[in-house]
Design a protein around this motif. Structure first.
Motif, PDB file in Angstrom:
ATOM      1  N   UNK A  26      50.464 102.927 -22.935  1.00 55.98           N
ATOM      2  CA  UNK A  26      49.850 101.649 -23.248  1.00 55.98           C
ATOM      3  C   UNK A  26      50.783 100.535 -22.518  1.00 55.98           C
ATOM      4  N   UNK A  27      51.962 100.438 -22.760  1.00 56.86           N
ATOM      5  CA  UNK A  27      52.981  99.597 -22.384  1.00 56.86           C
ATOM      6  C   UNK A  27      52.795  99.292 -21.081  1.00 56.86           C
ATOM      7  N   UNK A  28      52.674 100.483 -20.110  1.00 56.99           N
ATOM      8  CA  UNK A  28      52.584  99.995 -18.931  1.00 56.99           C
ATOM      9  C   UNK A  28      51.425  99.622 -18.379  1.00 56.99           C
ATOM     10  N   UNK A  29      50.265  99.946 -19.167  1.00 59.26           N
ATOM     11  CA  UNK A  29      49.007  99.346 -19.001  1.00 59.26           C
ATOM     12  C   UNK A  29      48.927  97.798 -19.382  1.00 59.26           C
ATOM     13  N   UNK A  30      49.499  97.589 -20.458  1.00 53.67           N
ATOM     14  CA  UNK A  30      49.433  96.295 -21.124  1.00 53.67           C
ATOM     15  C   UNK A  30      50.208  95.230 -20.100  1.00 53.67           C
ATOM     16  N   UNK A  31      51.463  95.847 -19.513  1.00 54.45           N
ATOM     17  CA  UNK A  31      52.092  94.870 -18.783  1.00 54.45           C
ATOM     18  C   UNK A  31      51.191  94.769 -17.159  1.00 54.45           C
ATOM     19  N   UNK A  32      50.798  95.838 -16.742  1.00 59.17           N
ATOM     20  CA  UNK A  32      49.999  95.655 -15.547  1.00 59.17           C
ATOM     21  C   UNK A  32      48.904  94.422 -15.697  1.00 59.17           C
ATOM     22  N   UNK A  33      48.133  94.634 -16.837  1.00 57.44           N
ATOM     23  CA  UNK A  33      46.993  93.719 -17.167  1.00 57.44           C
ATOM     24  C   UNK A  33      47.626  92.383 -17.560  1.00 57.44           C
ATOM     25  N   UNK A  34      48.634  92.042 -18.133  1.00 59.08           N
ATOM     26  CA  UNK A  34      49.351  90.864 -18.481  1.00 59.08           C
ATOM     27  C   UNK A  34      49.651  90.251 -17.177  1.00 59.08           C
ATOM     28  N   UNK A  35      50.455  90.713 -16.114  1.00 57.12           N
ATOM     29  CA  UNK A  35      50.739  90.414 -14.947  1.00 57.12           C
ATOM     30  C   UNK A  35      49.412  90.006 -14.032  1.00 57.12           C
ATOM     31  N   UNK A  36      48.415  90.698 -14.260  1.00 54.99           N
ATOM     32  CA  UNK A  36      47.263  90.310 -13.459  1.00 54.99           C
ATOM     33  C   UNK A  36      46.645  89.334 -13.896  1.00 54.99           C
ATOM     34  N   UNK A  37      46.492  89.181 -15.544  1.00 55.26           N
ATOM     35  CA  UNK A  37      45.929  87.734 -15.861  1.00 55.26           C
ATOM     36  C   UNK A  37      46.740  86.703 -15.398  1.00 55.26           C
ATOM     37  N   UNK A  38      47.952  86.774 -15.712  1.00 56.64           N
ATOM     38  CA  UNK A  38      48.833  85.616 -15.630  1.00 56.64           C
ATOM     39  C   UNK A  38      48.463  85.125 -14.137  1.00 56.64           C
ATOM     40  N   UNK A  39      48.665  86.211 -12.988  1.00 55.47           N
ATOM     41  CA  UNK A  39      48.274  85.709 -11.559  1.00 55.47           C
ATOM     42  C   UNK A  39      46.928  85.029 -11.633  1.00 55.47           C
ATOM     43  N   UNK A  40      46.012  85.535 -12.180  1.00 53.89           N
ATOM     44  CA  UNK A  40      44.639  84.932 -12.178  1.00 53.89           C
ATOM     45  C   UNK A  40      44.788  83.245 -12.556  1.00 53.89           C
ATOM     46  N   UNK A  41      45.430  83.586 -13.981  1.00 56.39           N
ATOM     47  CA  UNK A  41      45.531  81.986 -14.470  1.00 56.39           C
ATOM     48  C   UNK A  41      46.120  81.021 -13.948  1.00 56.39           C
ATOM     49  N   UNK A  42      47.410  81.582 -13.116  1.00 54.49           N
ATOM     50  CA  UNK A  42      48.242  80.526 -12.224  1.00 54.49           C
ATOM     51  C   UNK A  42      47.122  80.267 -11.152  1.00 54.49           C
ATOM     52  N   UNK A  43      46.330  80.958 -10.499  1.00 51.04           N
ATOM     53  CA  UNK A  43      45.496  80.760  -9.525  1.00 51.04           C
ATOM     54  C   UNK A  43      44.221  79.889  -9.659  1.00 51.04           C
ATOM     55  N   UNK A  44      44.106  79.488 -11.116  1.00 51.38           N
ATOM     56  CA  UNK A  44      42.947  78.816 -11.418  1.00 51.38           C
ATOM     57  C   UNK A  44      42.995  77.590 -11.037  1.00 51.38           C
ATOM     58  N   UNK A  45      41.718  76.738 -10.764  1.00 53.36           N
ATOM     59  CA  UNK A  45      41.498  75.343 -10.150  1.00 53.36           C
ATOM     60  C   UNK A  45      41.789  74.571 -11.127  1.00 53.36           C
ATOM     61  N   UNK A  46      41.387  74.739 -12.401  1.00 59.51           N
ATOM     62  CA  UNK A  46      41.539  73.549 -13.653  1.00 59.51           C
ATOM     63  C   UNK A  46      41.598  74.388 -14.647  1.00 59.51           C
ATOM     64  N   UNK A  47      42.097  73.568 -16.063  1.00 61.18           N
ATOM     65  CA  UNK A  47      42.283  74.346 -17.174  1.00 61.18           C
ATOM     66  C   UNK A  47      41.163  75.028 -17.867  1.00 61.18           C
ATOM     67  N   UNK A  48      39.884  74.557 -17.384  1.00 56.12           N
ATOM     68  CA  UNK A  48      38.724  75.281 -17.991  1.00 56.12           C
ATOM     69  C   UNK A  48      38.468  76.753 -17.373  1.00 56.12           C
ATOM     70  N   UNK A  49      38.758  76.956 -16.035  1.00 63.28           N
ATOM     71  CA  UNK A  49      38.849  78.015 -15.345  1.00 63.28           C
ATOM     72  C   UNK A  49      39.955  79.033 -15.990  1.00 63.28           C
ATOM     73  N   UNK A  50      41.043  78.365 -16.372  1.00 70.41           N
ATOM     74  CA  UNK A  50      42.244  79.104 -16.634  1.00 70.41           C
ATOM     75  C   UNK A  50      41.922  79.880 -18.154  1.00 70.41           C
TER      76      UNK A  50
END
Length: 164
Positions: free
Chosen positions: A44-68
């Protein structure tokens, strides 16, 4: 150091061995359960970390705050599902452990019961023997106490003196 006044009898030794075997098997089952829970937590810890990093990467790549915000909100449902799955896995581990412990106790019950009965029989027999010995000693003491005092032979042959 403590010393025992009586040696450990074979019945007591057999019962101690049966109890030790039961506790050893129960401890083994509990250790296996702890190991399963630890493995689950690591997954679970491994899965949560992977998902968190993926989500953070997607949020950082967002074009505007609404998309994030929409990306972060979209992650809520899968995370809730993972929590439910985690709880289900824990419940399964607990249920399996309960079954394993019951089976273990059931397999040891006949031997443990037999050795406990042997110890109880031995204690009853020993108590009976000790009670008979104590009764015999008390009877001898009472007979000694109630019997007339032994006199030397020469005083027995003389007639008792008259009281004045």
């Amino acid at each position: 150091m403590l010393t025992f006044s009586q040696p450990i009898t074979p019945a007591v030794k057999a019962h101690i061995d049966a109890q030790y075997s039961l506790f050893a098997d129960m401890s083994q089952k509990m250790f296996e359960t702890a190991q399963k829970i630890n493995d689950l937590n690591m997954q679970v810890a491994k899965s949560v970390l992977e998902d968190t990093f993926s989500s953070v990467h997607q949020v950082i790549g967002a074009r505007d705050p609404y998309e994030a915000f929409s990306i972060a909100a979209a992650q809520a449902q899968p995370q809730a599902e993972r929590v439910r799955e985690y709880q289900q896995h824990l419940n399964n581990i607990a249920a399996n452990t309960q079954v394993d412990l019951a089976k273990t106790a059931e397999s040891h019950f006949p031997n443990t019961s037999r050795t406990a009965a042997a110890v109880a029989d031995e204690v009853a027999r020993t108590a009976k023997d000790e009670t008979e010995k104590a009764t015999s000693r008390q009877r001898a003491a009472m007979e000694k106490f109630t019997s007339p005092i032994d006199r030397p032979e020469d005083l027995k042959s003389q007639p008792p003196r008259p009281s004045a």
